[in-house]
Motif scaffolding. Structure first.
Motif, PDB file in Angstrom:
ATOM      1  N   HIS A 202       0.836  -1.205   0.000  1.00 46.98           N
ATOM      2  CA  HIS A 202       0.000   0.000   0.000  1.00 46.98           C
ATOM      3  C   HIS A 202       0.868   1.252   0.000  1.00 46.98           C
ATOM      4  N   GLN A 203       1.922   1.241   0.816  1.00 36.89           N
ATOM      5  CA  GLN A 203       2.813   2.396   0.845  1.00 36.89           C
ATOM      6  C   GLN A 203       3.468   2.614  -0.517  1.00 36.89           C
ATOM      7  N   LEU A 204       3.934   1.508  -1.107  1.00 36.04           N
ATOM      8  CA  LEU A 204       4.580   1.635  -2.415  1.00 36.04           C
ATOM      9  C   LEU A 204       3.598   2.124  -3.474  1.00 36.04           C
ATOM     10  N   GLU A 205       2.354   1.657  -3.407  1.00 39.44           N
ATOM     11  CA  GLU A 205       1.360   2.108  -4.379  1.00 39.44           C
ATOM     12  C   GLU A 205       1.106   3.609  -4.252  1.00 39.44           C
ATOM     13  N   SER A 206       1.015   4.070  -2.980  1.00 36.84           N
ATOM     14  CA  SER A 206       0.797   5.515  -2.788  1.00 36.84           C
ATOM     15  C   SER A 206       2.003   6.308  -3.283  1.00 36.84           C
ATOM     16  N   GLN A 207       3.224   5.813  -2.995  1.00 36.20           N
ATOM     17  CA  GLN A 207       4.425   6.499  -3.470  1.00 36.20           C
ATOM     18  C   GLN A 207       4.483   6.497  -4.996  1.00 36.20           C
ATOM     19  N   ILE A 208       4.161   5.346  -5.595  1.00 35.04           N
ATOM     20  CA  ILE A 208       4.200   5.254  -7.066  1.00 35.04           C
ATOM     21  C   ILE A 208       3.172   6.185  -7.685  1.00 35.04           C
TER      22      ILE A 208
ATOM     23  N   ASP B 284       2.020  11.071 -10.681  1.00 35.17           N
ATOM     24  CA  ASP B 284       1.419  12.406 -10.842  1.00 35.17           C
ATOM     25  C   ASP B 284       2.495  13.447 -11.125  1.00 35.17           C
ATOM     26  N   GLN B 285       3.599  13.358 -10.363  1.00 30.89           N
ATOM     27  CA  GLN B 285       4.694  14.302 -10.595  1.00 30.89           C
ATOM     28  C   GLN B 285       5.265  14.129 -12.004  1.00 30.89           C
ATOM     29  N   ALA B 286       5.411  12.904 -12.415  1.00 26.57           N
ATOM     30  CA  ALA B 286       5.962  12.657 -13.752  1.00 26.57           C
ATOM     31  C   ALA B 286       5.024  13.171 -14.829  1.00 26.57           C
ATOM     32  N   ARG B 287       3.704  13.011 -14.620  1.00 27.12           N
ATOM     33  CA  ARG B 287       2.749  13.505 -15.606  1.00 27.12           C
ATOM     34  C   ARG B 287       2.814  15.021 -15.702  1.00 27.12           C
TER      35      ARG B 287
ATOM     36  N   SER C 139       4.641  19.794 -18.704  1.00 25.36           N
ATOM     37  CA  SER C 139       5.407  21.050 -18.792  1.00 25.36           C
ATOM     38  C   SER C 139       6.499  20.935 -19.848  1.00 25.36           C
ATOM     39  N   MET C 140       7.157  19.762 -19.906  1.00 18.12           N
ATOM     40  CA  MET C 140       8.203  19.572 -20.913  1.00 18.12           C
ATOM     41  C   MET C 140       7.615  19.582 -22.312  1.00 18.12           C
ATOM     42  N   GLU C 141       6.416  19.020 -22.470  1.00 16.82           N
ATOM     43  CA  GLU C 141       5.782  19.043 -23.787  1.00 16.82           C
ATOM     44  C   GLU C 141       5.473  20.473 -24.221  1.00 16.82           C
ATOM     45  N   ARG C 142       4.995  21.282 -23.272  1.00 19.47           N
ATOM     46  CA  ARG C 142       4.714  22.678 -23.620  1.00 19.47           C
ATOM     47  C   ARG C 142       5.994  23.403 -24.031  1.00 19.47           C
ATOM     48  N   GLU C 143       7.071  23.156 -23.257  1.00 22.46           N
ATOM     49  CA  GLU C 143       8.339  23.792 -23.609  1.00 22.46           C
ATOM     50  C   GLU C 143       8.838  23.314 -24.973  1.00 22.46           C
ATOM     51  N   GLN C 144       8.718  22.039 -25.236  1.00 27.74           N
ATOM     52  CA  GLN C 144       9.178  21.496 -26.519  1.00 27.74           C
ATOM     53  C   GLN C 144       8.365  22.056 -27.681  1.00 27.74           C
ATOM     54  N   LYS C 145       7.058  22.185 -27.464  1.00 32.13           N
ATOM     55  CA  LYS C 145       6.220  22.746 -28.531  1.00 32.13           C
ATOM     56  C   LYS C 145       6.623  24.181 -28.843  1.00 32.13           C
ATOM     57  N   GLU C 146       6.902  24.964 -27.775  1.00 25.37           N
ATOM     58  CA  GLU C 146       7.322  26.348 -27.994  1.00 25.37           C
ATOM     59  C   GLU C 146       8.643  26.400 -28.746  1.00 25.37           C
TER      60      GLU C 146
END
Length: 315
Positions: A194-200, A205-208, A213-220
């Protein structure tokens, strides 16, 4: 002399054949020839007394000689038969002696063989007796060892049964402890999962967010980069198109030059062919003119010839 000659003739006519019928036996065959004598001339129908006496004496002498010859032959035959009988007797004696010696030798061998056989049988009986005694001893030893082994096995089985029960009890205790440990580990693993699932999930979410943000920068960046790149691409395309046009122009000029040269060569070839045709036409015209002149001369000659003929005929 006459007696000796007649005896020689009789001995020559007599034939004695000897043949061996069997081993050590001989067979004699005596063939007596017919009595031979000199042919006498037929006596006269009326012999004289002296001649009659001489003939009777000769007949008596011949009869005596014949009897003596027969006696001699019988004596020789008797001697030969005695020799044959002696030989047969010796043969029988030798055969009987050989048979006696052979029988005695066989009897001795049989007695010796019988003694050896009895000794061998006695030896085999003794060996068999010893073997049976050793087998009996071995059997008794095996029975004793079997009893000892059976007692030891029963003792070991009893000890093994007690040890087995104790081991089973220990194994059951260990299994119970292992099950409790498994339950504790399963609970800990569930909490850890359960702890690992919450951490993952948080990391996802952070990776998304980071990816967006990286996609927006790349598009610009791509938008700015595409403008510059399009200009460069257009310039490069213009240069390439210009080079291709120049290359095509050079190729077309080369082809035009080659075509012009080919056209000039073709024109020269055709002009040369026309000149040859003109020369041939001129030659044909000259030939026709010469032929026409020749034909005109021939016609003039032909027209003048009848006039000469008419003049000659009129004259």
């Amino acid at each position: 002399m006459a007696t000796t000659a007649e005896s020689n003739i009789i001995m020559e006519a007599t034939e004695i054949r000897c043949q061996e019928k069997s081993k050590g036996g001989l067979c004699y065959e005596v063939i007596l020839a017919e009595p031979t004598g000199t042919k006498r001339a037929p006596s006269p129908p009326q012999p004289s007394p002296t001649q009659q006496t001489t003939i009777e004496d000769k007949l008596k002498a011949a009869e005596e000689r014949r009897l003596s010859l027969e006696a001699h032959k019988l004596a020789s035959l008797a001697a030969k038969l005695s020799k044959i009988e002696e030989t047969a007797r010796k043969k029988d004696e030798l055969s009987s002696a050989f048979m006696t010696a052979t029988r005695e030798s066989l009897d001795a061998k049989m007695n010796n063989t019988e003694e050896k056989r009895e000794a061998h049988i006695n030896e085999l009986k003794n060996k068999l007796k010893e073997h049976l005694e050793s087998v009996e001893k071995t059997r008794l030893n095996l029975e004793q060892q079997t009893k000892e082994v059976r007692a030891a096995v029963e003792e070991k089985l009893k000890t093994a049964a007690a040890q087995r029960d104790e081991n089973i009890k220990k194994m059951l205790d260990r299994l119970k402890e292992h099950e409790e440990q498994v339950v504790r580990v399963r609970q800990g693993m569930t909490e850890r999962v359960h702890q690992l699932e919450s951490q993952i999930q948080g990391k996802l979410d952070q990776a998304r967010d980071r990816r967006e943000s990286m996609e927006r920068e790349q598009k610009e960046k791509l938008r700015n980069h595409n403008t510059v790149k399009i200009a460069k691409v257009r310039e490069t395309a213009d240069v390439i198109a210009l080079k291709e046009l120049e290359a095509k122009k050079r190729e077309i000029d080369m082809k035009v030059t080659i075509a012009e040269e080919n056209r000039q060569r073709e024109i020269q070839r055709r002009l040369q062919a026309l000149r040859q045709l003109e020369r041939r036409a001129e030659m044909v015209r000259q030939n026709k003119a010469a032929r026409a002149d020749q034909e005109g001369k021939e016609e003039e000659n032909n027209s003048a010839l009848p006039l000469k003929i008419e003049t000659a005929s009129s004259g």
